[in-house]
Scaffold this motif. Structure first.
Motif, PDB file in Angstrom:
ATOM      1  N   GLY A 198      34.726  30.674  30.716  1.00 45.71           N
ATOM      2  CA  GLY A 198      36.036  31.258  30.406  1.00 45.71           C
ATOM      3  C   GLY A 198      36.914  30.274  29.667  1.00 45.71           C
ATOM      4  N   LYS A 199      36.905  29.030  30.139  1.00 49.30           N
ATOM      5  CA  LYS A 199      37.723  27.993  29.495  1.00 49.30           C
ATOM      6  C   LYS A 199      37.258  27.752  28.064  1.00 49.30           C
ATOM      7  CE  LYS A 199      40.709  24.783  29.255  1.00 49.30           C
ATOM      8  NZ  LYS A 199      42.007  25.324  28.960  1.00 49.30           N
ATOM      9  N   LEU A 200      35.934  27.673  27.928  1.00 49.86           N
ATOM     10  CA  LEU A 200      35.336  27.312  26.639  1.00 49.86           C
ATOM     11  C   LEU A 200      35.500  28.413  25.581  1.00 49.86           C
ATOM     12  CD1 LEU A 200      33.769  24.745  25.942  1.00 49.86           C
ATOM     13  CD2 LEU A 200      31.646  25.967  26.411  1.00 49.86           C
ATOM     14  N   PHE A 201      35.234  29.655  25.991  1.00 48.05           N
ATOM     15  CA  PHE A 201      35.176  30.735  24.988  1.00 48.05           C
ATOM     16  C   PHE A 201      36.415  31.634  24.956  1.00 48.05           C
ATOM     17  CE2 PHE A 201      30.774  29.522  25.624  1.00 48.05           C
ATOM     18  CZ  PHE A 201      30.324  29.439  24.324  1.00 48.05           C
ATOM     19  N   ALA A 202      37.183  31.666  26.059  1.00 44.96           N
ATOM     20  CA  ALA A 202      38.366  32.544  26.059  1.00 44.96           C
ATOM     21  C   ALA A 202      39.636  31.740  26.344  1.00 44.96           C
ATOM     22  CB  ALA A 202      38.193  33.651  27.105  1.00 44.96           C
ATOM     23  N   ASN A 203      39.476  30.429  26.427  1.00 45.14           N
ATOM     24  CA  ASN A 203      40.603  29.535  26.733  1.00 45.14           C
ATOM     25  C   ASN A 203      41.350  29.987  27.986  1.00 45.14           C
ATOM     26  OD1 ASN A 203      42.144  27.281  26.296  1.00 45.14           O
ATOM     27  ND2 ASN A 203      43.688  28.395  25.104  1.00 45.14           N
ATOM     28  N   ASP A 204      40.590  30.436  28.979  1.00 40.70           N
ATOM     29  CA  ASP A 204      41.214  30.997  30.183  1.00 40.70           C
ATOM     30  C   ASP A 204      40.215  30.902  31.339  1.00 40.70           C
ATOM     31  OD1 ASP A 204      42.296  32.512  32.194  1.00 40.70           O
ATOM     32  OD2 ASP A 204      42.715  34.266  30.952  1.00 40.70           O
ATOM     33  N   SER A 205      40.323  29.834  32.135  1.00 43.89           N
ATOM     34  CA  SER A 205      39.393  29.733  33.272  1.00 43.89           C
ATOM     35  C   SER A 205      39.895  30.552  34.451  1.00 43.89           C
ATOM     36  CB  SER A 205      39.178  28.267  33.680  1.00 43.89           C
ATOM     37  OG  SER A 205      40.402  27.689  34.033  1.00 43.89           O
ATOM     38  N   ASP A 206      41.230  30.693  34.586  1.00 42.51           N
ATOM     39  CA  ASP A 206      41.777  31.383  35.772  1.00 42.51           C
ATOM     40  C   ASP A 206      41.293  32.831  35.866  1.00 42.51           C
ATOM     41  OD1 ASP A 206      43.089  29.087  36.286  1.00 42.51           O
ATOM     42  OD2 ASP A 206      45.093  29.814  35.767  1.00 42.51           O
ATOM     43  N   SER A 207      41.229  33.511  34.716  1.00 39.56           N
ATOM     44  CA  SER A 207      40.827  34.924  34.750  1.00 39.56           C
ATOM     45  C   SER A 207      39.384  35.061  35.235  1.00 39.56           C
ATOM     46  CB  SER A 207      40.970  35.562  33.366  1.00 39.56           C
ATOM     47  OG  SER A 207      42.333  35.619  33.009  1.00 39.56           O
ATOM     48  N   TYR A 208      38.552  34.077  34.905  1.00 42.90           N
ATOM     49  CA  TYR A 208      37.151  34.174  35.318  1.00 42.90           C
ATOM     50  C   TYR A 208      36.961  33.667  36.744  1.00 42.90           C
ATOM     51  CZ  TYR A 208      36.438  36.239  30.934  1.00 42.90           C
ATOM     52  OH  TYR A 208      36.525  37.148  29.903  1.00 42.90           O
ATOM     53  N   GLN A 209      37.879  32.824  37.208  1.00 41.14           N
ATOM     54  CA  GLN A 209      37.916  32.491  38.629  1.00 41.14           C
ATOM     55  C   GLN A 209      38.301  33.758  39.416  1.00 41.14           C
ATOM     56  OE1 GLN A 209      37.297  29.437  40.033  1.00 41.14           O
ATOM     57  NE2 GLN A 209      37.746  30.088  42.139  1.00 41.14           N
ATOM     58  N   TYR A 210      39.290  34.493  38.885  1.00 46.27           N
ATOM     59  CA  TYR A 210      39.697  35.759  39.525  1.00 46.27           C
ATOM     60  C   TYR A 210      38.506  36.717  39.604  1.00 46.27           C
ATOM     61  CZ  TYR A 210      41.175  40.602  39.784  1.00 46.27           C
ATOM     62  OH  TYR A 210      41.235  41.929  40.126  1.00 46.27           O
ATOM     63  N   LEU A 211      37.738  36.795  38.506  1.00 40.54           N
ATOM     64  CA  LEU A 211      36.573  37.691  38.498  1.00 40.54           C
ATOM     65  C   LEU A 211      35.643  37.363  39.674  1.00 40.54           C
ATOM     66  CD1 LEU A 211      34.483  39.680  37.216  1.00 40.54           C
ATOM     67  CD2 LEU A 211      33.681  37.770  35.844  1.00 40.54           C
ATOM     68  N   ALA A 212      35.305  36.069  39.819  1.00 39.85           N
ATOM     69  CA  ALA A 212      34.379  35.665  40.883  1.00 39.85           C
ATOM     70  C   ALA A 212      34.959  35.975  42.258  1.00 39.85           C
ATOM     71  CB  ALA A 212      34.071  34.174  40.750  1.00 39.85           C
ATOM     72  N   GLU A 213      36.249  35.723  42.420  1.00 38.65           N
ATOM     73  CA  GLU A 213      36.874  35.948  43.731  1.00 38.65           C
ATOM     74  C   GLU A 213      36.996  37.439  44.042  1.00 38.65           C
ATOM     75  OE1 GLU A 213      39.604  31.870  43.590  1.00 38.65           O
ATOM     76  OE2 GLU A 213      40.611  33.806  43.751  1.00 38.65           O
ATOM     77  N   SER A 214      37.371  38.225  43.026  1.00 34.75           N
ATOM     78  CA  SER A 214      37.591  39.651  43.269  1.00 34.75           C
ATOM     79  C   SER A 214      36.294  40.351  43.666  1.00 34.75           C
ATOM     80  CB  SER A 214      38.205  40.319  42.032  1.00 34.75           C
ATOM     81  OG  SER A 214      37.298  40.303  40.944  1.00 34.75           O
ATOM     82  N   ILE A 215      35.171  39.834  43.164  1.00 37.43           N
ATOM     83  CA  ILE A 215      33.870  40.421  43.526  1.00 37.43           C
ATOM     84  C   ILE A 215      33.633  40.249  45.027  1.00 37.43           C
ATOM     85  CG2 ILE A 215      31.366  40.115  43.289  1.00 37.43           C
ATOM     86  CD1 ILE A 215      31.924  39.387  40.312  1.00 37.43           C
ATOM     87  N   ARG A 216      34.005  39.065  45.545  1.00 37.75           N
ATOM     88  CA  ARG A 216      33.793  38.800  46.991  1.00 37.75           C
ATOM     89  C   ARG A 216      34.711  39.647  47.858  1.00 37.75           C
ATOM     90  NH1 ARG A 216      31.123  35.912  43.308  1.00 37.75           N
ATOM     91  NH2 ARG A 216      29.474  34.674  44.254  1.00 37.75           N
ATOM     92  N   LYS A 217      35.827  40.084  47.319  1.00 38.38           N
ATOM     93  CA  LYS A 217      36.791  40.856  48.115  1.00 38.38           C
ATOM     94  C   LYS A 217      36.558  42.364  48.017  1.00 38.38           C
ATOM     95  CE  LYS A 217      39.341  37.695  49.990  1.00 38.38           C
ATOM     96  NZ  LYS A 217      39.318  37.568  51.472  1.00 38.38           N
ATOM     97  N   HIS A 218      35.685  42.756  47.106  1.00 38.09           N
ATOM     98  CA  HIS A 218      35.466  44.196  46.910  1.00 38.09           C
ATOM     99  C   HIS A 218      34.648  44.761  48.084  1.00 38.09           C
ATOM    100  CE1 HIS A 218      35.347  47.842  44.639  1.00 38.09           C
ATOM    101  NE2 HIS A 218      34.043  47.902  44.723  1.00 38.09           N
TER     102      HIS A 218
END
Ligand code: SAM
Length: 254
Positions: A198-218
């Motif tokens: 996310g950091k490398l290609f979308a300049n946004d690591s937080d959104s992809y951290q959210y993705l990983a976390e939201s999967i665990r909460k679903h």
């Protein structure tokens, strides 16, 4: 009982954080507004293209025929709508609905660039409160979207309401991995690789951290199946793909 229902009434999850329910929609909106331009590239990178296989299977096994009217909720940049187009043909129609204007714009531009213009409507809408009368659609789909919705029960009830009798609802979503040996690898990929990509290609690591976390909460497979039953669907069932990395849930309006 789900984690969702054990929480105080006024809070919900945004990834691993507890936030006031009224804030989640805005936070999710920021995620998708930030990643919209790189969303398709990131999907390919993160899943090594496997998301395309899941989506193809999801659409090819849907209960839909030529001439049908379909709603693809949280449709984003249009992967599912594009595949559905081949199934409903020129006499059918697809409403691509999403709460996020940036995602919808990327989707519409992409379809237009591909020459896929007829048969689509783009509607900015919240899955929790659909702007359609009862019994409007033959099929309602939501792919990788339900996880992001604040009130999932409301969204499921709305999906049931707008379906015609005999119609099918399909939910494609990340779910609970069932192969024990694979879990550490999956966790490493989710929490170490995804934010870096996310950091490398979308300049946004937080959104992809959210993705990983939201999967665990679903809600895991059986719980989502139960929620669909409570929303009024009949014959609810699910099928795991890739050892439960994702699952397809189905339900019918009777
Ligand atoms: C991970 S993307 C999935 C996009 C697409 N379905 C796909 O499979 O590639 C999730 C989408 O859900 C949308 N979304 C989030 N909350 C929503 C809501 N309450 N109502 C409708 N769409 C929502 C986001 O704007 C985003 O476009």
């Amino acid at each position: 009982m789900s984690e969702q229902t054990q929480k105080p009434d006024d809070t919900t999850h945004f990834g691993f954080r507890d936030v006031p329910k009224g804030e989640k929609q805005k936070l999710v909106g920021e995620v998708f507004s930030s990643v919209a331009g790189k969303y398709d590239l990131m999907n390919d990178l993160m899943s090594l293209g496997v998301h395309r296989v899941w989506k193809r299977y999801f659409v090819s096994t849907a209960q839909v025929k030529r001439g049908d009217r379909v709603l693809d909720l949280a449709g984003g940049t249009g992967d599912i709508a594009l595949l559905l187009r081949d199934r409903v043909g020129d006499s059918g129609s697809i409403v691509l609905g999403d709460i996020n204007g940036a995602m919808l714009r990327v989707g519409r531009d992409r379809m237009t660039d591909m020459g896929k213009v007829g048969g689509f409507e783009y509607v900015q809408m919240n899955a929790e409160k659909l702007p359609f009368p009862d019994a409007s659609f033959d099929l309602v789909t939501i792919a990788f979207g339900l996880r992001n919705v604040t009130d999932k029960d409301a969204a499921l009830r709305e999906m049931q309401r707008v379906l015609k009798v005999g119609g099918q609802a399909r939910v494609l979503e990340f779910s609970e991995v069932k192969a024990e040996w694979f879990k550490p690898i999956y966790d490493f990929h989710s929490f170490n690789i995804l934010p870096k990509l996310g950091k490398l290609f979308a300049n946004d690591s937080d959104s992809y951290q959210y993705l990983a976390e939201s999967i665990r909460k679903h809600p895991p497979q059986d719980e989502l199946k139960r929620m669909m039953g409570e929303a009024g669907f009949a014959r609810c069932d699910y099928k795991n793909l890739s050892a439960g990395i994702v699952a397809i849930h189905t339900g019918y309006k009777v």
